[in-house]
Design an enzyme around this catalytic site. Structure first.
Site, PDB file in Angstrom:
ATOM      1  N   HIS A   1       0.869  -1.169   0.000  1.00  0.00           N
ATOM      2  CA  HIS A   1       0.000   0.000   0.000  1.00  0.00           C
ATOM      3  C   HIS A   1       0.910   1.224   0.000  1.00  0.00           C
ATOM      4  O   HIS A   1       1.710   1.415   0.918  1.00  0.00           O
ATOM      5  CB  HIS A   1      -0.920  -0.016   1.216  1.00  0.00           C
ATOM      6  CG  HIS A   1      -1.971  -1.083   1.155  1.00  0.00           C
ATOM      7  ND1 HIS A   1      -2.389  -1.795   2.254  1.00  0.00           N
ATOM      8  CD2 HIS A   1      -2.680  -1.570   0.101  1.00  0.00           C
ATOM      9  CE1 HIS A   1      -3.315  -2.671   1.889  1.00  0.00           C
ATOM     10  NE2 HIS A   1      -3.500  -2.552   0.589  1.00  0.00           N
TER      11      HIS A   1
ATOM     12  N   GLU B   1       1.700   3.390   3.039  1.00  0.00           N
ATOM     13  CA  GLU B   1       2.168   2.729   4.254  1.00  0.00           C
ATOM     14  C   GLU B   1       3.677   2.547   4.111  1.00  0.00           C
ATOM     15  O   GLU B   1       4.159   1.589   3.526  1.00  0.00           O
ATOM     16  CB  GLU B   1       1.435   1.402   4.447  1.00  0.00           C
ATOM     17  CG  GLU B   1      -0.061   1.606   4.654  1.00  0.00           C
ATOM     18  CD  GLU B   1      -0.866   0.318   4.689  1.00  0.00           C
ATOM     19  OE1 GLU B   1      -0.256  -0.777   4.733  1.00  0.00           O
ATOM     20  OE2 GLU B   1      -2.109   0.391   4.660  1.00  0.00           O
TER      21      GLU B   1
ATOM     22  N   HIS C   1       3.236  -3.815   6.220  1.00  0.00           N
ATOM     23  CA  HIS C   1       2.159  -2.842   6.095  1.00  0.00           C
ATOM     24  C   HIS C   1       2.217  -1.835   7.243  1.00  0.00           C
ATOM     25  O   HIS C   1       3.142  -1.838   8.051  1.00  0.00           O
ATOM     26  CB  HIS C   1       0.805  -3.558   6.103  1.00  0.00           C
ATOM     27  CG  HIS C   1       0.479  -4.264   4.827  1.00  0.00           C
ATOM     28  ND1 HIS C   1      -0.601  -3.941   4.034  1.00  0.00           N
ATOM     29  CD2 HIS C   1       1.095  -5.300   4.200  1.00  0.00           C
ATOM     30  CE1 HIS C   1      -0.638  -4.734   2.978  1.00  0.00           C
ATOM     31  NE2 HIS C   1       0.379  -5.574   3.055  1.00  0.00           N
TER      32      HIS C   1
ATOM     33  N   GLU D   1       1.894  -5.499  10.417  1.00  0.00           N
ATOM     34  CA  GLU D   1       1.441  -4.118  10.578  1.00  0.00           C
ATOM     35  C   GLU D   1       2.399  -3.452  11.561  1.00  0.00           C
ATOM     36  O   GLU D   1       2.487  -3.844  12.730  1.00  0.00           O
ATOM     37  CB  GLU D   1       0.010  -4.091  11.111  1.00  0.00           C
ATOM     38  CG  GLU D   1      -1.010  -4.807  10.248  1.00  0.00           C
ATOM     39  CD  GLU D   1      -1.450  -3.997   9.040  1.00  0.00           C
ATOM     40  OE1 GLU D   1      -1.096  -2.786   8.976  1.00  0.00           O
ATOM     41  OE2 GLU D   1      -2.135  -4.550   8.161  1.00  0.00           O
TER      42      GLU D   1
END
Length: 447
Positions: A94, A97, A224, A316
């Site tokens: 992404h 990110e 991410h 994440e």
């Protein structure tokens, strides 16, 4: 016993190795966000400093023809070595990110520098692992997010997330989960003809699919941002609703995720502040099953697992997707031990070579595993198949991640007699060697 292995204690050779705490980069290092040209320069500078262990390449281009630059780090760059597992980190799927992207652009020269310094742990990893690092999978999306960041000093939650065609790349892969849920016996090495996928795949997606198919990756992580948790398969559920969707390899996936989360400075801290104050999400040990968090059909994580031999998790790395450059040093300190520890996990489980009667490696031989359940007297009480096979690479070598314990392992290939043998996975060493020699089975009757 827990499979979590700190890199400094991963092997006997590592027992006396200690990493200087955050000794890299130098104190006068200027933390910054790197555009596409600056990203390439980091790779070029690293290759110039460590030419014997690096190779820069691009497996393909983005919508706007930016190269998906990748660096390989290995003692024999450019070639697969028999028995050596292959590992990959992928950042910036992404585009907005960016923490993973920037961490990898420090991690790459760190590996080079520590190798030159003779750090035993890093030298061992480089000499025994073929490492691939792609700092950005979505350079076009990054350019969109970076433009807003440069103009306003911040980035909105979604600007730059998608690629140049406005497509979320982590929803664009063939939905192999649905294929698996509809046919549970078909749970690995699933392939779909392009005309059956149901939508036109993006250029970046096609590049990644080809890259995954052409390399015998064993372990991978997709970096991410937006939360702080290690996410593991399945990422999608059979009914599209939020609930735990266990994969056949749930046990080892949980250990892979904890190999990152529990070594990260904050990820597994139960008292850390939640990224989303409106959510009731609580991530025990800093990990989550993807479907139990929110289902993601067409994600890259499950595509790796169901189409190839590669076990991938999604990391994440923080609440802020596009933090200020001055904050990146903190992310580096928080993540460096975890980045190393997770990479070391490519060396657990079993591995070996499948050969014919002439000692030649057999490509695409199938490795099937059954968990052996022992009673309190160490007698076999049950044998439970793990419904997910791996296959051998072109030279006949294979790698199978497993948690510690006893297993029955079968090697089979078309035209050969299958062979089964016991293999025990210890919790304090590298992968157990489990080789197979298959006799010609062409003279067997067909039933």
């Amino acid at each position: 016993m827990r499979l979590l292995i700190l890199l400094v204690a991963f092997l006997p050779i590592f027992a006396s190795v200690e990493f200087p705490e955050y000794a890299f980069p130098d104190s006068d290092y200027v933390w910054q966000h790197h555009n596409h040209e600056e990203l390439k320069k980091v790779l070029d500078d690293t290759a110039a400093k460590c030419p014997d262990i690096t190779r820069i390449y691009s497996p393909g281009q983005s919508v706007e023809k930016r190269e998906l630059w990748t660096i390989e780090i290995s003692d024999k760059p450019g070639q697969h070595e028999l028995g050596e597992p292959e590992f990959k980190y992928v950042g910036n799927m992404h585009g907005n990110e960016v923490v993973g992207r920037e961490l990898l652009l420090v991690f790459i020269p760190f590996i080079c520098e520590e190798y030159l310094n003779g750090n035993e742990a890093i030298v061992w990893l480089v000499e025994n692992t073929r490492i691939h690092i792609m700092p950005t999978m979505n350079p076009d999306g990054y350019a969109i997010g970076r433009k807003e960041f440069d103009e306003t000093g911040r980035n909105q939650w979604v600007n730059g997330r998608a690629n140049a065609n406005g497509i979320d790349l982590n929803r664009d892969f063939p939905d192999l989960d649905t294929v698996e849920f509809e046919n549970p016996e078909n749970n690995n090495h699933i392939s779909m003809a392009l005309n059956k996928i149901g939508h036109q795949l993006q250029p970046e997606t096609k590049v990644m699919m080809r890259w995954i198919d052409e390399n015998p990756f064993v372990v991978s992580a997709n970096l991410h941002g937006g939360d702080l948790v290690a996410n593991y398969p399945y990422d999608s559920s059979f009914d599209g609703k939020v609930h735990y969707q266990k994969s056949p390899d749930d046990a080892i996936f949980r250990e892979l995720a904890m190999a990152y989360s529990t070594v990260h400075a904050h990820m597994s801290d139960p008292d850390r502040e939640s990224c989303d104050t409106t959510s009731d999400d609580e991530f025990e040990n800093g990990i989550t099953n993807g479907a139990d968090w929110y289902p993601v059909p067409g994600g890259m994580q499950d595509y790796n697992y169901l189409s190839s031999n590669c076990f991938e998790i999604t990391l994440e790395l923080g609440c802020d997707k596009f933090p200020q450059a001055s904050e990146l040093q903190g992310y580096w300190k928080d993540n460096l031990p975890a980045l190393l520890n997770y990479m070391a996990m490519v060396h657990v489980g079993i591995k070996g070579v499948v050969v014919d009667s002439n000692g030649e490696g057999i490509a695409n031989a199938v490795i099937s595993v059954k968990t052996v359940v022992l009673d309190r007297n160490d007698k076999i009480e049950d044998v439970i198949p793990i419904e997910h096979d791996v296959t051998t690479a072109a030279m006949g070598d294979y790698w199978r991640l497993l948690v510690p314990g006893p297993y029955m392992v079968t090697a089979s290939a078309e035209g050969y007699k299958s062979t089964e043998k016991p293999c025990w996975v210890d919790d304090d060493s590298t992968a157990t060697i489990c080789n197979f020699a298959l006799a010609d089975g062409n003279d067997l009757p067909n039933f």
